[in-house]
Design an enzyme around this catalytic site. Structure first.
Site, short mmCIF file in Angstrom:
data_model
loop_
_atom_site.label_atom_id
_atom_site.label_comp_id
_atom_site.label_asym_id
_atom_site.label_seq_id
_atom_site.Cartn_x
_atom_site.Cartn_y
_atom_site.Cartn_z
N GLY A 166 -4.42 -11.90 12.79
CA GLY A 166 -3.88 -13.13 12.22
C GLY A 166 -2.45 -13.35 12.63
CB VAL B 277 2.34 -5.21 -11.18
CG1 VAL B 277 1.91 -3.90 -11.82
CG2 VAL B 277 2.01 -5.20 -9.70
CB THR C 133 5.48 0.46 -4.91
OG1 THR C 133 4.24 -0.14 -5.29
CG2 THR C 133 5.31 1.27 -3.64
CD GLU D 298 -2.42 -1.68 -10.56
OE1 GLU D 298 -2.36 -1.13 -11.67
OE2 GLU D 298 -3.51 -1.88 -9.98
CG PHE D 299 -3.93 1.69 -5.64
CD1 PHE D 299 -3.30 2.01 -4.44
CD2 PHE D 299 -4.00 2.66 -6.63
CE1 PHE D 299 -2.77 3.27 -4.23
CE2 PHE D 299 -3.46 3.92 -6.44
CZ PHE D 299 -2.84 4.23 -5.24
CG PHE E 262 -7.28 -4.36 5.43
CD1 PHE E 262 -7.73 -4.80 4.21
CD2 PHE E 262 -5.93 -4.39 5.69
CE1 PHE E 262 -6.85 -5.27 3.26
CE2 PHE E 262 -5.03 -4.86 4.75
CZ PHE E 262 -5.50 -5.29 3.52
CB CYS F 176 2.87 -4.80 -1.44
SG CYS F 176 2.92 -5.09 -3.22
N GLY G 242 2.06 -10.23 5.29
CA GLY G 242 3.24 -10.64 4.52
C GLY G 242 3.07 -10.13 3.10
#
Ligand SMILES: NC(=O)c1ccc[n+]([C@@H]2O[C@H](COP(=O)([O-])OP(=O)(O)OC[C@H]3O[C@@H](n4cnc5c(N)ncnc54)[C@H](O)[C@@H]3O)[C@@H](O)[C@H]2O)c1
Length: 433
Positions: free
Chosen positions: A254, A11, A121, A149-150, A250, A261, A258
Protein backbone atom coordinates in the site's frame (compact mmCIF):
# COMPACT_ATOMS: atom_id res chain seq x y z
CA UNK A 1 -14.04 -6.01 40.60
CA UNK A 2 -13.49 -2.31 40.98
CA UNK A 3 -11.20 -0.89 38.35
CA UNK A 4 -9.71 2.50 37.56
CA UNK A 5 -8.50 3.21 34.02
CA UNK A 6 -6.18 6.19 33.76
CA UNK A 7 -6.19 7.73 30.28
CA UNK A 8 -9.43 7.51 28.33
CA UNK A 9 -8.26 7.53 24.70
CA UNK A 10 -8.59 4.71 22.17
CA UNK A 11 -7.15 2.06 24.50
CA UNK A 12 -8.49 3.40 27.80
CA UNK A 13 -12.06 3.86 26.62
CA UNK A 14 -12.23 0.43 25.01
CA UNK A 15 -10.57 -1.19 28.04
CA UNK A 16 -12.84 0.55 30.54
CA UNK A 17 -16.00 -0.13 28.57
CA UNK A 18 -15.18 -3.80 27.93
CA UNK A 19 -14.26 -4.46 31.56
CA UNK A 20 -17.57 -2.82 32.57
CA UNK A 21 -19.37 -5.02 30.05
CA UNK A 22 -17.96 -8.05 31.87
CA UNK A 23 -19.65 -6.82 35.07
CA UNK A 24 -16.84 -4.84 36.69
CA UNK A 25 -17.29 -1.37 38.12
CA UNK A 26 -15.03 0.93 36.17
CA UNK A 27 -14.01 4.54 36.65
CA UNK A 28 -12.14 6.09 33.75
CA UNK A 29 -9.91 9.07 34.47
CA UNK A 30 -8.64 11.65 32.02
CA UNK A 31 -7.00 15.04 32.41
CA UNK A 32 -8.90 16.30 29.39
CA UNK A 33 -11.86 18.00 31.06
CA UNK A 34 -13.85 18.47 27.86
CA UNK A 35 -13.47 14.77 27.03
CA UNK A 36 -14.63 13.70 30.49
CA UNK A 37 -17.62 16.06 30.32
CA UNK A 38 -18.67 14.60 26.97
CA UNK A 39 -18.22 11.00 28.06
CA UNK A 40 -20.08 11.63 31.31
CA UNK A 41 -23.20 12.67 29.43
CA UNK A 42 -23.02 9.65 27.14
CA UNK A 43 -21.31 11.24 24.15
CA UNK A 44 -18.63 8.97 22.78
CA UNK A 45 -15.34 10.62 21.84
CA UNK A 46 -13.92 8.14 19.29
CA UNK A 47 -15.34 6.20 16.40
CA UNK A 48 -14.95 2.50 17.06
CA UNK A 49 -17.47 0.01 15.66
CA UNK A 50 -19.65 -1.60 18.34
CA UNK A 51 -18.28 0.53 21.16
CA UNK A 52 -21.05 3.10 21.54
CA UNK A 53 -23.74 0.55 22.26
CA UNK A 54 -21.91 -1.09 25.17
CA UNK A 55 -20.58 2.29 26.33
CA UNK A 56 -24.15 3.59 26.71
CA UNK A 57 -25.42 0.37 28.27
CA UNK A 58 -22.71 0.35 30.93
CA UNK A 59 -23.19 4.01 31.80
CA UNK A 60 -26.89 3.31 32.23
CA UNK A 61 -26.18 0.26 34.38
CA UNK A 62 -23.84 2.45 36.47
CA UNK A 63 -20.83 0.25 35.85
CA UNK A 64 -18.97 2.90 33.88
CA UNK A 65 -18.21 6.44 34.95
CA UNK A 66 -15.75 9.20 34.12
CA UNK A 67 -13.82 11.69 36.18
CA UNK A 68 -10.85 14.02 36.01
CA UNK A 69 -9.91 13.19 39.61
CA UNK A 70 -7.29 10.45 39.95
CA UNK A 71 -7.68 10.15 43.73
CA UNK A 72 -11.43 9.71 43.49
CA UNK A 73 -11.02 6.98 40.85
CA UNK A 74 -8.34 4.95 42.61
CA UNK A 75 -9.73 5.15 46.13
CA UNK A 76 -11.89 2.00 45.87
CA UNK A 77 -10.18 0.39 42.91
CA UNK A 78 -8.37 -2.93 43.34
CA UNK A 79 -6.74 -2.59 39.94
CA UNK A 80 -5.47 0.58 38.30
CA UNK A 81 -4.85 0.44 34.56
CA UNK A 82 -2.56 2.97 32.91
CA UNK A 83 -3.63 3.60 29.29
CA UNK A 84 -1.58 6.74 28.83
CA UNK A 85 0.19 8.13 25.77
CA UNK A 86 3.80 7.11 25.15
CA UNK A 87 4.60 9.37 22.19
CA UNK A 88 8.06 9.58 20.65
CA UNK A 89 10.34 12.00 22.48
CA UNK A 90 12.68 14.29 20.54
CA UNK A 91 15.15 11.43 19.96
CA UNK A 92 12.44 8.93 18.94
CA UNK A 93 12.45 6.92 22.16
CA UNK A 94 9.15 6.53 24.02
CA UNK A 95 8.43 9.52 26.22
CA UNK A 96 7.44 8.20 29.63
CA UNK A 97 6.46 11.54 31.15
CA UNK A 98 2.71 10.71 31.22
CA UNK A 99 3.20 7.24 32.68
CA UNK A 100 5.77 8.29 35.28
CA UNK A 101 3.84 11.47 36.09
CA UNK A 102 0.79 9.40 37.01
CA UNK A 103 3.00 6.91 38.89
CA UNK A 104 4.40 9.80 40.98
CA UNK A 105 0.89 10.96 41.72
CA UNK A 106 -0.23 7.43 42.63
CA UNK A 107 2.58 7.22 45.18
CA UNK A 108 1.08 10.25 46.90
CA UNK A 109 -2.47 8.93 47.06
CA UNK A 110 -2.28 5.14 47.45
CA UNK A 111 -3.50 3.85 50.80
CA UNK A 112 -3.68 0.06 50.60
CA UNK A 113 -2.62 -2.77 48.25
CA UNK A 114 -3.37 -2.18 44.58
CA UNK A 115 -2.30 -3.75 41.31
CA UNK A 116 -1.05 -1.08 38.93
CA UNK A 117 -1.27 -2.42 35.41
CA UNK A 118 0.52 -0.79 32.55
CA UNK A 119 -1.38 -1.09 29.27
CA UNK A 120 0.58 1.60 27.49
CA UNK A 121 3.29 0.43 25.11
CA UNK A 122 6.47 1.07 27.05
CA UNK A 123 10.17 0.24 26.79
CA UNK A 124 11.63 -2.68 28.70
CA UNK A 125 12.30 -1.69 32.28
CA UNK A 126 9.33 0.67 32.61
CA UNK A 127 7.59 -1.52 35.22
CA UNK A 128 10.66 -1.02 37.43
CA UNK A 129 10.56 2.73 36.82
CA UNK A 130 6.84 2.93 37.64
CA UNK A 131 7.45 0.92 40.78
CA UNK A 132 10.31 3.19 41.83
CA UNK A 133 8.22 6.32 41.16
CA UNK A 134 5.44 5.03 43.39
CA UNK A 135 7.90 3.94 46.07
CA UNK A 136 9.18 7.51 46.44
CA UNK A 137 6.05 8.41 48.38
CA UNK A 138 4.33 5.15 49.28
CA UNK A 139 5.83 2.47 51.46
CA UNK A 140 2.81 0.12 51.50
CA UNK A 141 2.30 -2.96 49.33
CA UNK A 142 1.53 -2.83 45.62
CA UNK A 143 2.40 -4.65 42.44
CA UNK A 144 3.23 -3.14 39.07
CA UNK A 145 2.21 -5.41 36.21
CA UNK A 146 2.83 -5.18 32.49
CA UNK A 147 -0.19 -6.04 30.36
CA UNK A 148 0.41 -4.80 26.82
CA UNK A 149 -2.61 -4.17 24.67
CA UNK A 150 -2.92 -5.80 21.26
CA UNK A 151 -6.28 -4.45 20.15
CA UNK A 152 -6.58 -3.12 16.62
CA UNK A 153 -8.47 0.09 16.04
CA UNK A 154 -11.51 -0.62 13.89
CA UNK A 155 -12.11 -4.02 15.53
CA UNK A 156 -11.04 -3.04 19.03
CA UNK A 157 -14.14 -4.26 20.86
CA UNK A 158 -13.92 -7.72 19.32
CA UNK A 159 -10.19 -7.85 19.93
CA UNK A 160 -10.68 -6.91 23.55
CA UNK A 161 -13.60 -9.23 24.22
CA UNK A 162 -12.03 -12.18 22.39
CA UNK A 163 -8.28 -11.58 22.43
CA UNK A 164 -5.92 -13.97 20.60
CA UNK A 165 -3.94 -13.95 23.81
CA UNK A 166 -3.54 -11.90 26.96
CA UNK A 167 0.03 -11.25 28.01
CA UNK A 168 0.65 -10.44 31.65
CA UNK A 169 4.10 -9.63 32.96
CA UNK A 170 4.40 -10.13 36.69
CA UNK A 171 6.32 -12.29 39.12
CA UNK A 172 3.89 -11.60 41.97
CA UNK A 173 1.58 -14.52 42.81
CA UNK A 174 -0.90 -12.11 44.35
CA UNK A 175 -1.11 -10.01 41.18
CA UNK A 176 -1.28 -13.16 39.02
CA UNK A 177 -4.38 -14.33 40.89
CA UNK A 178 -6.10 -10.95 40.51
CA UNK A 179 -5.27 -10.72 36.80
CA UNK A 180 -6.45 -14.31 36.22
CA UNK A 181 -9.79 -13.53 37.85
CA UNK A 182 -10.17 -10.32 35.90
CA UNK A 183 -9.45 -11.88 32.51
CA UNK A 184 -11.30 -15.18 33.10
CA UNK A 185 -14.45 -14.02 31.20
CA UNK A 186 -12.34 -12.99 28.20
CA UNK A 187 -10.44 -16.25 27.70
CA UNK A 188 -13.25 -18.77 27.99
CA UNK A 189 -12.73 -19.99 24.43
CA UNK A 190 -9.30 -21.28 25.35
CA UNK A 191 -7.23 -18.39 24.11
CA UNK A 192 -4.20 -18.23 26.36
CA UNK A 193 -3.55 -15.97 29.32
CA UNK A 194 0.24 -15.94 29.32
CA UNK A 195 2.19 -15.06 32.40
CA UNK A 196 5.79 -14.00 32.06
CA UNK A 197 8.22 -11.62 33.69
CA UNK A 198 7.65 -7.88 33.26
CA UNK A 199 10.54 -7.31 30.85
CA UNK A 200 9.55 -10.11 28.48
CA UNK A 201 6.00 -8.81 28.48
CA UNK A 202 7.11 -5.26 27.68
CA UNK A 203 9.31 -6.50 24.85
CA UNK A 204 6.55 -8.76 23.48
CA UNK A 205 4.49 -5.73 22.49
CA UNK A 206 7.34 -4.02 20.64
CA UNK A 207 8.35 -7.30 19.00
CA UNK A 208 4.78 -7.88 17.79
CA UNK A 209 4.33 -4.42 16.29
CA UNK A 210 7.81 -4.36 14.80
CA UNK A 211 7.29 -7.76 13.20
CA UNK A 212 3.99 -6.65 11.66
CA UNK A 213 5.56 -3.43 10.38
CA UNK A 214 8.38 -5.53 8.91
CA UNK A 215 5.85 -7.70 7.10
CA UNK A 216 4.26 -4.60 5.56
CA UNK A 217 7.56 -3.06 4.49
CA UNK A 218 8.68 -6.40 3.07
CA UNK A 219 5.55 -6.61 0.92
CA UNK A 220 5.96 -3.01 -0.16
CA UNK A 221 9.43 -3.88 -1.41
CA UNK A 222 8.09 -6.94 -3.23
CA UNK A 223 5.50 -4.60 -4.79
CA UNK A 224 8.32 -2.33 -5.96
CA UNK A 225 9.97 -5.33 -7.60
CA UNK A 226 6.68 -6.37 -9.21
CA UNK A 227 6.37 -2.95 -10.83
CA UNK A 228 9.87 -3.17 -12.23
CA UNK A 229 9.70 -6.83 -13.29
CA UNK A 230 6.20 -6.99 -14.71
CA UNK A 231 4.84 -9.27 -11.97
CA UNK A 232 1.54 -8.81 -10.12
CA UNK A 233 1.85 -8.42 -6.35
CA UNK A 234 -1.66 -9.81 -5.83
CA UNK A 235 -0.56 -13.08 -7.36
CA UNK A 236 2.69 -13.14 -5.43
CA UNK A 237 0.81 -12.35 -2.21
CA UNK A 238 -1.55 -15.24 -2.75
CA UNK A 239 1.30 -17.47 -3.78
CA UNK A 240 3.26 -16.92 -0.60
CA UNK A 241 0.32 -16.44 1.79
CA UNK A 242 -0.94 -19.97 1.30
CA UNK A 243 2.23 -21.21 2.98
CA UNK A 244 1.09 -21.29 6.57
CA UNK A 245 4.55 -20.47 7.85
CA UNK A 246 4.01 -17.10 6.19
CA UNK A 247 0.24 -16.70 6.60
CA UNK A 248 -2.29 -14.82 4.49
CA UNK A 249 -2.65 -11.75 6.65
CA UNK A 250 -0.67 -8.53 6.60
CA UNK A 251 0.65 -9.16 3.11
CA UNK A 252 -1.09 -6.24 1.42
CA UNK A 253 1.15 -3.60 -0.11
CA UNK A 254 0.00 0.00 0.00
CA UNK A 255 1.12 3.53 0.72
CA UNK A 256 2.96 2.68 3.91
CA UNK A 257 1.89 1.91 7.44
CA UNK A 258 0.69 4.71 9.67
CA UNK A 259 -1.33 5.03 12.84
CA UNK A 260 -0.42 5.80 16.38
CA UNK A 261 1.47 2.56 16.99
CA UNK A 262 3.66 1.09 14.25
CA UNK A 263 5.70 4.21 13.42
CA UNK A 264 6.35 5.14 17.02
CA UNK A 265 6.89 1.59 18.26
CA UNK A 266 9.38 0.72 15.51
CA UNK A 267 11.23 3.94 16.26
CA UNK A 268 11.18 3.27 20.00
CA UNK A 269 12.52 -0.27 19.62
CA UNK A 270 15.36 1.02 17.44
CA UNK A 271 16.19 3.53 20.18
CA UNK A 272 15.96 0.95 22.97
CA UNK A 273 18.25 -1.33 20.95
CA UNK A 274 20.77 1.48 20.48
CA UNK A 275 20.72 2.11 24.22
CA UNK A 276 21.84 -1.45 24.91
CA UNK A 277 24.49 -1.30 22.19
CA UNK A 278 22.60 -3.26 19.55
CA UNK A 279 22.12 -1.98 16.02
CA UNK A 280 18.67 -3.28 14.96
CA UNK A 281 19.41 -3.11 11.25
CA UNK A 282 16.22 -4.70 9.92
CA UNK A 283 14.03 -2.20 11.75
CA UNK A 284 16.01 0.74 10.42
CA UNK A 285 15.35 -0.56 6.92
CA UNK A 286 11.66 -1.08 7.74
CA UNK A 287 11.38 2.59 8.68
CA UNK A 288 13.22 3.76 5.59
CA UNK A 289 11.13 1.61 3.26
CA UNK A 290 7.97 2.93 4.88
CA UNK A 291 9.00 6.56 4.53
CA UNK A 292 9.66 5.99 0.81
CA UNK A 293 6.46 4.03 0.33
CA UNK A 294 4.36 6.86 1.76
CA UNK A 295 5.45 8.95 -1.23
CA UNK A 296 5.43 6.18 -3.86
CA UNK A 297 1.95 6.99 -5.16
CA UNK A 298 2.77 10.70 -5.17
CA UNK A 299 5.76 9.94 -7.40
CA UNK A 300 3.45 8.14 -9.84
CA UNK A 301 1.14 11.15 -9.86
CA UNK A 302 4.07 13.45 -10.53
CA UNK A 303 5.30 11.30 -13.41
CA UNK A 304 1.82 11.15 -14.94
CA UNK A 305 1.47 14.95 -14.87
CA UNK A 306 5.07 15.44 -16.05
CA UNK A 307 6.13 17.06 -12.83
CA UNK A 308 3.59 19.83 -13.09
CA UNK A 309 0.96 19.66 -10.39
CA UNK A 310 0.47 23.41 -10.16
CA UNK A 311 -3.26 24.13 -10.40
CA UNK A 312 -4.25 20.46 -10.51
CA UNK A 313 -7.17 19.45 -8.36
CA UNK A 314 -7.45 16.01 -6.74
CA UNK A 315 -10.14 14.10 -4.94
CA UNK A 316 -8.92 11.97 -2.05
CA UNK A 317 -11.00 9.09 -0.74
CA UNK A 318 -9.97 8.16 2.77
CA UNK A 319 -8.05 10.12 5.38
CA UNK A 320 -7.95 7.77 8.39
CA UNK A 321 -4.78 5.70 8.67
CA UNK A 322 -6.93 2.63 8.09
CA UNK A 323 -10.64 1.89 7.63
CA UNK A 324 -13.20 1.78 10.45
CA UNK A 325 -11.47 4.35 12.60
CA UNK A 326 -11.37 8.13 12.83
CA UNK A 327 -7.70 7.99 13.88
CA UNK A 328 -5.45 10.06 11.61
CA UNK A 329 -2.21 9.81 13.56
CA UNK A 330 0.62 9.32 11.02
CA UNK A 331 -1.97 8.64 8.31
CA UNK A 332 -0.40 8.20 4.84
CA UNK A 333 -3.19 10.43 3.45
CA UNK A 334 -1.68 13.34 5.38
CA UNK A 335 1.74 12.82 3.79
CA UNK A 336 0.01 12.73 0.40
CA UNK A 337 -1.85 15.97 1.16
CA UNK A 338 1.34 17.62 2.25
CA UNK A 339 3.24 16.58 -0.88
CA UNK A 340 0.41 17.54 -3.25
CA UNK A 341 -0.25 20.95 -1.75
CA UNK A 342 3.47 21.74 -1.66
CA UNK A 343 3.52 20.95 -5.38
CA UNK A 344 0.72 23.47 -5.98
CA UNK A 345 -2.27 21.13 -6.21
CA UNK A 346 -5.61 21.56 -4.45
CA UNK A 347 -7.62 18.80 -2.82
CA UNK A 348 -11.15 17.87 -1.89
CA UNK A 349 -11.29 14.90 0.46
CA UNK A 350 -13.91 12.59 1.82
CA UNK A 351 -13.67 10.17 4.71
CA UNK A 352 -16.67 8.60 6.45
CA UNK A 353 -15.35 9.28 9.97
CA UNK A 354 -12.01 11.07 10.03
CA UNK A 355 -12.86 14.48 8.54
CA UNK A 356 -13.45 16.27 11.88
CA UNK A 357 -10.02 15.16 13.12
CA UNK A 358 -8.34 16.25 9.88
CA UNK A 359 -10.16 19.59 9.98
CA UNK A 360 -8.96 20.10 13.54
CA UNK A 361 -5.38 19.40 12.44
CA UNK A 362 -5.01 21.08 9.06
CA UNK A 363 -8.16 23.22 8.79
CA UNK A 364 -8.92 24.61 5.35
CA UNK A 365 -5.67 23.47 3.73
CA UNK A 366 -8.04 21.15 1.82
CA UNK A 367 -11.78 21.09 1.07
CA UNK A 368 -14.08 18.51 2.59
CA UNK A 369 -16.92 16.81 0.74
CA UNK A 370 -20.10 15.48 2.26
CA UNK A 371 -19.92 12.25 0.28
CA UNK A 372 -17.49 10.33 -1.89
CA UNK A 373 -19.01 11.51 -5.18
CA UNK A 374 -19.09 15.17 -4.22
CA UNK A 375 -15.34 14.91 -3.59
CA UNK A 376 -14.85 14.05 -7.27
CA UNK A 377 -16.41 17.22 -8.66
CA UNK A 378 -13.98 19.21 -10.82
CA UNK A 379 -11.14 16.82 -9.90
CA UNK A 380 -8.44 15.93 -12.38
CA UNK A 381 -8.12 12.51 -10.77
CA UNK A 382 -9.11 10.42 -7.79
CA UNK A 383 -6.58 9.27 -5.20
CA UNK A 384 -7.55 6.43 -2.86
CA UNK A 385 -5.70 6.52 0.45
CA UNK A 386 -7.82 4.37 2.81
CA UNK A 387 -9.65 1.14 1.99
CA UNK A 388 -13.07 1.90 3.51
CA UNK A 389 -15.46 -0.80 2.24
CA UNK A 390 -17.81 1.78 0.72
CA UNK A 391 -15.05 2.68 -1.74
CA UNK A 392 -14.77 -0.89 -2.99
CA UNK A 393 -17.96 -1.04 -5.05
CA UNK A 394 -18.74 2.53 -6.03
CA UNK A 395 -21.31 3.61 -8.59
CA UNK A 396 -18.95 3.99 -11.56
CA UNK A 397 -21.48 5.90 -13.67
CA UNK A 398 -21.84 8.43 -10.89
CA UNK A 399 -18.05 8.62 -10.58
CA UNK A 400 -17.54 9.30 -14.27
CA UNK A 401 -20.19 12.01 -14.20
CA UNK A 402 -18.73 13.68 -11.11
CA UNK A 403 -15.19 13.46 -12.50
CA UNK A 404 -16.38 15.14 -15.67
CA UNK A 405 -14.78 12.33 -17.66
CA UNK A 406 -11.36 12.65 -16.01
CA UNK A 407 -11.30 8.90 -15.58
CA UNK A 408 -8.03 8.63 -13.72
CA UNK A 409 -7.52 6.77 -10.44
CA UNK A 410 -4.38 6.58 -8.34
CA UNK A 411 -5.18 3.76 -5.96
CA UNK A 412 -2.90 3.38 -2.94
CA UNK A 413 -4.87 0.40 -1.63
CA UNK A 414 -5.36 -1.83 -4.69
CA UNK A 415 -9.15 -1.76 -4.33
CA UNK A 416 -10.00 -2.73 -7.88
CA UNK A 417 -9.33 -5.67 -10.05
CA UNK A 418 -7.24 -4.44 -12.99
CA UNK A 419 -9.17 -6.05 -15.91
CA UNK A 420 -12.42 -4.85 -14.34
CA UNK A 421 -11.37 -1.23 -13.90
CA UNK A 422 -9.80 -1.19 -17.37
CA UNK A 423 -13.12 -2.47 -18.78
CA UNK A 424 -14.64 0.70 -17.36
CA UNK A 425 -12.05 2.67 -19.34
CA UNK A 426 -10.32 4.17 -16.34
CA UNK A 427 -6.65 5.06 -16.43
CA UNK A 428 -5.64 3.23 -13.31
CA UNK A 429 -2.48 3.20 -11.21
CA UNK A 430 -2.11 0.93 -8.21
CA UNK A 431 0.70 -0.58 -6.14
CA UNK A 432 2.81 -3.46 -7.36
CA UNK A 433 0.64 -4.38 -10.33
N1 LIG B 1 -4.42 3.06 19.80
C1 LIG B 1 -4.10 1.79 19.65
O1 LIG B 1 -4.54 1.11 18.73
C2 LIG B 1 -3.20 1.12 20.65
C3 LIG B 1 -3.14 -0.28 20.67
C4 LIG B 1 -2.30 -0.88 21.60
C5 LIG B 1 -1.54 -0.13 22.47
N2 LIG B 1 -1.61 1.23 22.41
C6 LIG B 1 -0.82 2.00 23.38
O2 LIG B 1 -1.68 2.43 24.42
C7 LIG B 1 -1.27 3.73 24.90
C8 LIG B 1 -2.42 4.71 24.78
O3 LIG B 1 -2.74 4.84 23.40
P1 LIG B 1 -4.08 5.55 22.90
O4 LIG B 1 -4.12 5.36 21.43
O5 LIG B 1 -5.21 5.12 23.74
O6 LIG B 1 -3.71 7.08 23.25
P2 LIG B 1 -4.71 8.31 23.26
O7 LIG B 1 -3.86 9.49 22.97
O8 LIG B 1 -5.89 8.02 22.39
O9 LIG B 1 -5.23 8.39 24.76
C9 LIG B 1 -4.48 8.75 25.85
C10 LIG B 1 -5.35 9.50 26.84
O10 LIG B 1 -4.61 9.75 28.02
C11 LIG B 1 -4.99 11.02 28.52
N3 LIG B 1 -4.01 11.50 29.49
C12 LIG B 1 -2.81 12.09 29.27
N4 LIG B 1 -2.20 12.38 30.44
C13 LIG B 1 -3.05 11.96 31.42
C14 LIG B 1 -2.99 11.99 32.84
N5 LIG B 1 -1.94 12.48 33.47
N6 LIG B 1 -4.03 11.50 33.52
C15 LIG B 1 -5.11 10.99 32.88
N7 LIG B 1 -5.22 10.94 31.55
C16 LIG B 1 -4.20 11.42 30.82
C17 LIG B 1 -5.15 11.87 27.27
O11 LIG B 1 -5.93 13.01 27.52
C18 LIG B 1 -5.83 10.88 26.34
O12 LIG B 1 -7.23 10.94 26.44
C19 LIG B 1 -0.04 4.09 24.09
O13 LIG B 1 1.11 3.69 24.78
C20 LIG B 1 -0.19 3.26 22.83
O14 LIG B 1 1.04 2.98 22.22
C21 LIG B 1 -2.43 1.87 21.54
Amino acid sequence: MKIAVVGTGYVGLVTGTCFAEAGNKVTCVDIDKAKVEKLSVGRITIYEPGLEKIFLRNIKEERLRFTTQLDEAVEDAEIIFLALPTPPGTDGSADLKYVLGVADHLGEILKGYKVIVNKSTVPVGTADKVSAAIAKNFSGEYDVVSNPEFLREGVAVDDFMKPDRVVVGTRSERAKKIMSDLYAPFIRQGNPLMFMDERSSELTKYAANSFLATKISFMNEIAQLCERMGADVDMVRRGIGSDNRIGKRFLFPGIGYGGSCFPKDVQALIMSSDEVGYDFEILKAVEKVNANQKLHLFEKIKVYYQNNLQGKHFAIWGLAFKPNTDDIREAPALSMIDALTKAGATITAYDPEAMPNVKAQIGDKINYASNQYQALEKADALIIATEWSEFRSPDFEHMVQALDNNKIIFDGRNLFDIPFIKSKNFIYFSIGR
